[in-house]
Design an enzyme around this catalytic site. Structure first.
Site, PDB file in Angstrom:
ATOM      1  N   LYS A  52     -10.960 -21.180 -19.697  1.00  0.00           N
ATOM      2  CA  LYS A  52      -9.906 -21.128 -18.913  1.00  0.00           C
ATOM      3  C   LYS A  52     -10.327 -21.168 -17.660  1.00  0.00           C
ATOM      4  O   LYS A  52      -9.539 -21.630 -16.666  1.00  0.00           O
ATOM      5  CB  LYS A  52      -9.460 -19.439 -19.032  1.00  0.00           C
ATOM      6  CG  LYS A  52      -8.676 -19.204 -20.485  1.00  0.00           C
ATOM      7  CD  LYS A  52      -8.585 -17.663 -20.935  1.00  0.00           C
ATOM      8  CE  LYS A  52      -8.139 -17.494 -22.288  1.00  0.00           C
ATOM      9  NZ  LYS A  52      -8.337 -16.585 -23.198  1.00  0.00           N
ATOM     10  N   GLN A  96      -9.510 -10.477 -21.254  1.00  0.00           N
ATOM     11  CA  GLN A  96      -9.698 -11.180 -22.527  1.00  0.00           C
ATOM     12  C   GLN A  96      -9.835 -10.157 -23.737  1.00  0.00           C
ATOM     13  O   GLN A  96     -10.575  -9.093 -23.529  1.00  0.00           O
ATOM     14  CB  GLN A  96     -11.085 -11.971 -22.443  1.00  0.00           C
ATOM     15  CG  GLN A  96     -11.556 -12.567 -23.557  1.00  0.00           C
ATOM     16  CD  GLN A  96     -10.449 -13.987 -24.080  1.00  0.00           C
ATOM     17  OE1 GLN A  96      -9.834 -14.474 -23.166  1.00  0.00           O
ATOM     18  NE2 GLN A  96     -10.657 -14.056 -25.121  1.00  0.00           N
ATOM     19  N   ASP A 119      -0.304 -13.550 -19.982  1.00  0.00           N
ATOM     20  CA  ASP A 119      -0.638 -13.464 -21.466  1.00  0.00           C
ATOM     21  C   ASP A 119       0.815 -13.142 -22.254  1.00  0.00           C
ATOM     22  O   ASP A 119       1.093 -13.332 -23.605  1.00  0.00           O
ATOM     23  CB  ASP A 119      -1.520 -12.466 -21.861  1.00  0.00           C
ATOM     24  CG  ASP A 119      -2.857 -12.860 -22.501  1.00  0.00           C
ATOM     25  OD1 ASP A 119      -3.097 -14.171 -22.670  1.00  0.00           O
ATOM     26  OD2 ASP A 119      -3.742 -12.104 -21.955  1.00  0.00           O
TER      27      ASP A 119
HETATM   28  N1  GUN Z   1      -8.256 -13.329 -27.285  1.00  0.00           N
HETATM   29  C1  GUN Z   1      -7.716 -13.938 -28.418  1.00  0.00           C
HETATM   30  N2  GUN Z   1      -6.857 -14.797 -27.892  1.00  0.00           N
HETATM   31  C2  GUN Z   1      -6.310 -14.198 -26.747  1.00  0.00           C
HETATM   32  C3  GUN Z   1      -5.457 -14.521 -25.735  1.00  0.00           C
HETATM   33  O1  GUN Z   1      -4.670 -15.374 -25.891  1.00  0.00           O
HETATM   34  N3  GUN Z   1      -5.285 -13.720 -24.661  1.00  0.00           N
HETATM   35  C4  GUN Z   1      -6.363 -12.810 -24.435  1.00  0.00           C
HETATM   36  N4  GUN Z   1      -6.114 -12.221 -23.259  1.00  0.00           N
HETATM   37  N5  GUN Z   1      -7.347 -12.452 -25.162  1.00  0.00           N
HETATM   38  C5  GUN Z   1      -7.381 -13.068 -26.319  1.00  0.00           C
END
Ligand code: GUN
Length: 282
Positions: A52, A96, A119
């Site tokens: 990211k 995350q 998100d």
């Molecule tokens: N963990 C697995 N997929 C995601 C996601 O799309 N966003 C976040 N914040 N954590 C994750």
């Protein structure tokens, strides 16, 4: 043999669009930024977070990483979230998942300001997705829709079968397909005769989290198959939920793993961060 829907290529196009808009925002004096919070040492999460950050650099966002120890308390994380909510240089906040067991995920996700919730996990944003009045796209489901569009797959009136009912993928996926006039079936671990359901699908979306779960006998000839899975097989190789080698002989189009849905999720996160930055720099 199925056409391969190249997520990497489609994601690159989305990121190029975002990049152009970030440049325009910067020309107006803004310096948009995303905060990425990682708690603990989950190796997969580390990889996702560093990807990211790479995406941020690619499109021109500042990225701010907060790596906290495994034993971080819920109060400490809430404090950080409150600080990021109040910080004008942070336009988007991503915590995350998964979080260590002493921290309630829901408590944290509810604490993120809905206007910085890139998100789209806050209940306000989830509710907005439900009624079709939303700014932040649910990243993975929106990435899937973008891929279907790019591949020229018409969703309107098609029978779309989603395997998986998670809050992150299955449920919002069903909703986005419904907004595009798909006829949607959401299957899950209690579904009776799953293969009977999946064989009805014109568009089959696998979000199960189990390697080799979808076999050729579960797929209607000519169906479009989208693989959301990210699993490690016995040899440690990254594989999806779909038995690619056999299903690609039956499907009309299929997404690979890696290089399919994964890059799209990341690209939509960048688009959401842009949306947040634009809302905060009117
Ligand atoms: N963990 C697995 N997929 C995601 C996601 O799309 N966003 C976040 N914040 N954590 C994750």
């Amino acid at each position: 043999m199925a056409a391969i829907i190249n997520g990497k290529e489609i994601a690159a196009n989305v990121k190029a669009e975002v990049r152009a808009e970030v440049e325009a925002l910067k020309a107006k004096g803004a310096n948009p930024g995303l905060a990425v919070v990682l708690v603990g040492n989950n190796p997969a999460s580390r990889v996702y977070v560093s990807n990211k950050e790479k995406d941020c650099a690619e499109v021109g966002f500042a990225s701010y990483e907060y790596a906290l120890p495994e034993e971080t308390t819920e109060e400490e994380l809430l404090e950080l979230v409150a600080k990021l909510n109040a910080d004008p240089k942070i336009n988007g906040i991503l915590v995350q998942l998964p979080l260590p067991k002493q921290i309630c995920e829901q408590t944290i996700l509810h604490a993120i300001s809905p206007s910085k919730d890139v998100d789209a996990f806050h209940p306000e944003n989830v509710g907005r997705i439900m009624i079709g009045d939303y700014s932040f796209l649910p990243c993975t489901p929106a990435g899937v829709i973008e891929m279907l569009d790019a591949a020229g797959v018409d969703i309107n009136g098609k029978h779309c079968v989603v395997i998986g009912r998670s809050n992150i993928v299955g449920k919002p996926m069903g909703m986005l397909l419904l907004h595009r006039n798909g006829t949607v079936t959401i299957c899950h671990s209690r579904t009776k005769d799953l293969a009977e359901q999946t064989r009805q699908a014109d568009i089959l979306i696998a979000a199960v989290g189990k390697a080799d779960f979808v076999t050729a006998d579960m797929v209607k000839p000519g169906a479009v198959v989208i693989d959301v899975g990210m699993n490690r097989n016995a040899e440690g190789k990254l594989v999806g939920d779909v038995c690619y080698d056999e299903v690609e002989k039956v499907a009309s189009a299929i997404t690979p793993v890696p290089g399919g849905v994964g890059p799209m999720t990341r690209a939509i996160l960048m688009r959401n961060t842009l949306t947040a930055a634009k809302m905060q720099n009117p």
